[in-house]
Write an enzyme that holds these catalytic residues in place. Structure first.
Site, PDB file in Angstrom:
ATOM      1  N   TYR A  34       0.971  -1.444   0.042  1.00  0.00           N
ATOM      2  CA  TYR A  34      -0.083   0.062  -0.005  1.00  0.00           C
ATOM      3  C   TYR A  34       0.817   1.113   0.144  1.00  0.00           C
ATOM      4  O   TYR A  34       0.598   2.054  -0.826  1.00  0.00           O
ATOM      5  CB  TYR A  34      -0.956   0.024   1.311  1.00  0.00           C
ATOM      6  CG  TYR A  34      -1.853   1.048   1.450  1.00  0.00           C
ATOM      7  CD1 TYR A  34      -3.010   1.172   0.687  1.00  0.00           C
ATOM      8  CD2 TYR A  34      -1.403   2.438   1.934  1.00  0.00           C
ATOM      9  CE1 TYR A  34      -3.925   2.266   0.666  1.00  0.00           C
ATOM     10  CE2 TYR A  34      -2.305   3.474   1.914  1.00  0.00           C
ATOM     11  CZ  TYR A  34      -3.465   3.443   1.449  1.00  0.00           C
ATOM     12  OH  TYR A  34      -4.366   4.575   1.256  1.00  0.00           O
ATOM     13  N   SER A  79      -3.370  11.313  11.217  1.00  0.00           N
ATOM     14  CA  SER A  79      -2.533  10.254  11.053  1.00  0.00           C
ATOM     15  C   SER A  79      -1.014  10.711  11.141  1.00  0.00           C
ATOM     16  O   SER A  79      -0.902  11.932  11.581  1.00  0.00           O
ATOM     17  CB  SER A  79      -2.797   9.646   9.537  1.00  0.00           C
ATOM     18  OG  SER A  79      -1.976   8.732   9.197  1.00  0.00           O
ATOM     19  N   LEU A  80      -0.013   9.902  10.917  1.00  0.00           N
ATOM     20  CA  LEU A  80       1.223  10.248  10.992  1.00  0.00           C
ATOM     21  C   LEU A  80       1.890  10.368   9.602  1.00  0.00           C
ATOM     22  O   LEU A  80       1.711   9.153   8.929  1.00  0.00           O
ATOM     23  CB  LEU A  80       2.077   9.485  11.989  1.00  0.00           C
ATOM     24  CG  LEU A  80       1.708   9.484  13.425  1.00  0.00           C
ATOM     25  CD1 LEU A  80       2.530   8.490  13.969  1.00  0.00           C
ATOM     26  CD2 LEU A  80       2.298  10.776  13.871  1.00  0.00           C
ATOM     27  N   LYS A 111       6.237   2.188  17.197  1.00  0.00           N
ATOM     28  CA  LYS A 111       5.032   2.430  16.491  1.00  0.00           C
ATOM     29  C   LYS A 111       4.326   1.217  16.282  1.00  0.00           C
ATOM     30  O   LYS A 111       4.680   0.153  15.626  1.00  0.00           O
ATOM     31  CB  LYS A 111       5.199   2.806  15.075  1.00  0.00           C
ATOM     32  CG  LYS A 111       4.014   3.229  14.191  1.00  0.00           C
ATOM     33  CD  LYS A 111       4.338   3.436  12.755  1.00  0.00           C
ATOM     34  CE  LYS A 111       3.209   3.805  12.044  1.00  0.00           C
ATOM     35  NZ  LYS A 111       2.368   2.806  11.805  1.00  0.00           N
ATOM     36  N   LYS A 301       9.601   4.150   9.288  1.00  0.00           N
ATOM     37  CA  LYS A 301       8.994   2.771   9.282  1.00  0.00           C
ATOM     38  C   LYS A 301      10.430   1.838   9.007  1.00  0.00           C
ATOM     39  O   LYS A 301      11.208   2.101   8.256  1.00  0.00           O
ATOM     40  CB  LYS A 301       8.323   2.642   7.834  1.00  0.00           C
ATOM     41  CG  LYS A 301       6.921   3.617   8.033  1.00  0.00           C
ATOM     42  CD  LYS A 301       5.845   2.855   8.841  1.00  0.00           C
ATOM     43  CE  LYS A 301       5.242   1.620   8.342  1.00  0.00           C
ATOM     44  NZ  LYS A 301       4.262   1.720   7.378  1.00  0.00           N
ATOM     45  N   CYS A 414      13.400 -44.758   4.253  1.00  0.00           N
ATOM     46  CA  CYS A 414      13.133 -43.464   3.313  1.00  0.00           C
ATOM     47  C   CYS A 414      14.391 -42.831   3.713  1.00  0.00           C
ATOM     48  O   CYS A 414      14.811 -42.317   4.706  1.00  0.00           O
ATOM     49  CB  CYS A 414      11.859 -42.853   4.076  1.00  0.00           C
ATOM     50  SG  CYS A 414      11.320 -41.594   2.921  1.00  0.00           S
TER      51      CYS A 414
END
Length: 495
Positions: A34, A79-80, A111, A301, A414
């Site tokens: 996004y 918002s930030l 955050k 971020k 196996c």
């Protein structure tokens, strides 16, 4: 495609993704995907010098759901703004300097990645709890929020005050819930949002949410700094998770971000970055706001640890315990700077719970050095193919036995089981045979018929002569490591 057409395309896509995320609690892309398109749209708007009325760059959050009562916040929730590099953060610092003449003290905090909540207290009691909504009007979720056990239902302060924070589903609680859930939660953020925005508070209570307080909205009590707000929240008994620091310069702020990034994987809750704020409330008024963000705060971020991609196929691998493990083959995707093309699906029971099919777009999460995992379906493909349950071992073709959610090979000889057992026996935590790897185990099994620990401990130079990659020095090193490993402890031997 011309720039206006591209802007319209981006707006339509972003608005639909936002509707699904905020209003339906059903995201179809990761936050990073996004953000990538959102940043492209912002760049086009700056370049062209205008924005369209329906652009998400004007909007905070999403519209409140009609099924909940709606309520206006006493003070708008913004918002930030965000930055994703040190250079962008330093640019933000420079804008603060231009506004007030110097860089004031900054607060540093986590955050959190959950659902933003605004809780109004009057006369020391909860009057109302609501979601952020569009920042002006939110959904009333008082009954749901009251199920959060550690949330103070009463506080000492008797005035009118809005406590803001994040509804959080701890990762340990998410794992507990998913063990018995008929339909596992895709991630902790969805789990928290879905619980709060469920009309039945009993469903909310079953999730076992937490509330992490980090801000004060409207208040008839005056706070001069963010530090004072934090101290007030702690004094009143709110959970205020995470390290909180006040720094004097941009370099110290970035040091905090780097340190937090290193701790991130060991936390019991999701964070996707850190938040920096001007500590002095008086200066905030001078610096001001945009129509969407406070100019005096920014979110730094971290690199994404979850993305979406297409499930192309599933392979089944046999472990040393004879368990058949499903491995997802993915359309390659970059997650946190690493290209991921394979991920675990855990077991056949997990496949059924998550309702994953070949051809679906899926959420993939990568945490540190842990094997990437399919978390759930992002977008169902109407032409997707069900993942077939194997009836025989993909290697030795022995029948498969189903035990609970797991499938097991019933064969005694196996090859993958034998090779994995040899590799485990020689591993660092067990016999610690230096230079021995799974590739070595496979070579010895195929060429010298080493099938168990006894065979390995009795191998000779003659057995190794002529094997690919084995010269005199490597033979001596391996035999020396095997001989050294014979002088070990019981706990290593039985590991």
């Amino acid at each position: 495609m011309d720039k206006l057409a591209r802007m319209k395309e981006l707006i339509a896509t972003l608005n639909e993704w936002a509707r699904l995320y905020y209003e339906e609690d059903a995201p179809v892309v990761s936050d990073a995907e996004y953000d990538r398109l959102y940043d492209e749209l912002r760049a086009l708007e700056r370049e062209e010098g205008y924005s369209l009325p329906t652009s998400p760059t004007h909007r905070v959050g999403g519209a409140p759901k009609g099924k909940f009562e709606q309520s206006k916040h006493l003070l708008r929730l913004y918002s930030l703004d965000k930055c994703q590099s040190k250079e962008e953060f330093y640019e933000w610092c420079n804008r603060i300097v231009k506004a007030v003449g110097y860089l004031p003290k900054l607060t540093c905090e986590y955050k959190f990645d959950g659902l933003t909540l605004n809780i109004l207290y009057e006369n020391g009691k909860i009057v109302k709890a609501s979601t952020r909504g569009n920042g002006i009007v939110g959904e009333v979720v008082t009954a749901q929020v009251n199920t959060i056990k550690k949330l103070p239902k009463t506080i000492d302060y008797k005035g009118k005050i809005e406590i803001q924070g994040e509804g959080i589903l701890r990762l340990s609680r998410l794992n507990e819930y998913n063990l018995t859930a008929s339909e596992p939660l895709k991630n902790a953020r969805n789990g928290a949002a879905g619980a709060i925005r469920n009309l039945n508070p009993e469903v909310t209570a079953q999730r076992g949410l937490s509330f992490f307080a980090y801000n004060i909205g409207y208040s008839d009590k005056t706070f001069e700094t963010q530090t004072e707000m934090r101290e007030f929240l702690k004094k009143e008994g709110f959970e205020t998770e995470g390290d909180f620091e006040v720094v004097d310069n941009a370099q110290a702020a970035m040091k905090y971000a780097d340190k937090t990034g290193e701790k991130r994987e060991n936390l019991d809750y999701l964070i996707d970055g850190v938040v920096f704020k001007v500590n002095d409330v008086r200066l905030r008024e001078e610096i001001g706001f945009t129509e969407k963000f406070p100019k005096w705060a920014v979110a730094y971020k971290f690199k994404a640890d979850e993305m979406t991609t297409t499930l192309q196929d599933v392979e089944w691998q046999v472990s040393r315990s004879a368990k058949l493990n499903p491995i997802a083959i993915l359309e390659p995707v970059d997650i946190g700077g690493v290209t991921v093309s394979r991920a675990t699906l855990n077991n056949y029971g997990d496949i059924l719970k998550k309702k994953v099919k070949i051809g679906d777009k899926v959420f993939v999460r990568r945490s540190n050095d842990v094997i990437p995992e399919i978390m759930g379906v992002a977008i169902e493909n109407p032409n997707a193919k069900s993942i077939e349950k194997p009836t025989e071992c993909p290697v030795c073709h022995a029948p498969v036995k189903e035990v609970g959610a797991f499938l097991y090979c019933t064969g005694d000889n196996c090859a993958p089981q034998i090779i994995s057992k040899l590799d485990h026996f020689a591993s660092k935590d067990a016999m610690d045979i230096d230079g021995f790897s799974e590739k070595t185990a496979e070579l010895l099994y195929n060429e010298t018929h080493v099938e168990d620990a006894v065979d390995l401990m009795n191998i000779t130079a003659t057995d190794l002569l002529g094997l690919e990659g084995f010269g005199d020095k490597k033979i001596d090193n391996l035999l020396g490591a095997i001989e050294k490993s014979k002088h070990t402890t019981l706990d290593r031997f039985i590991f």
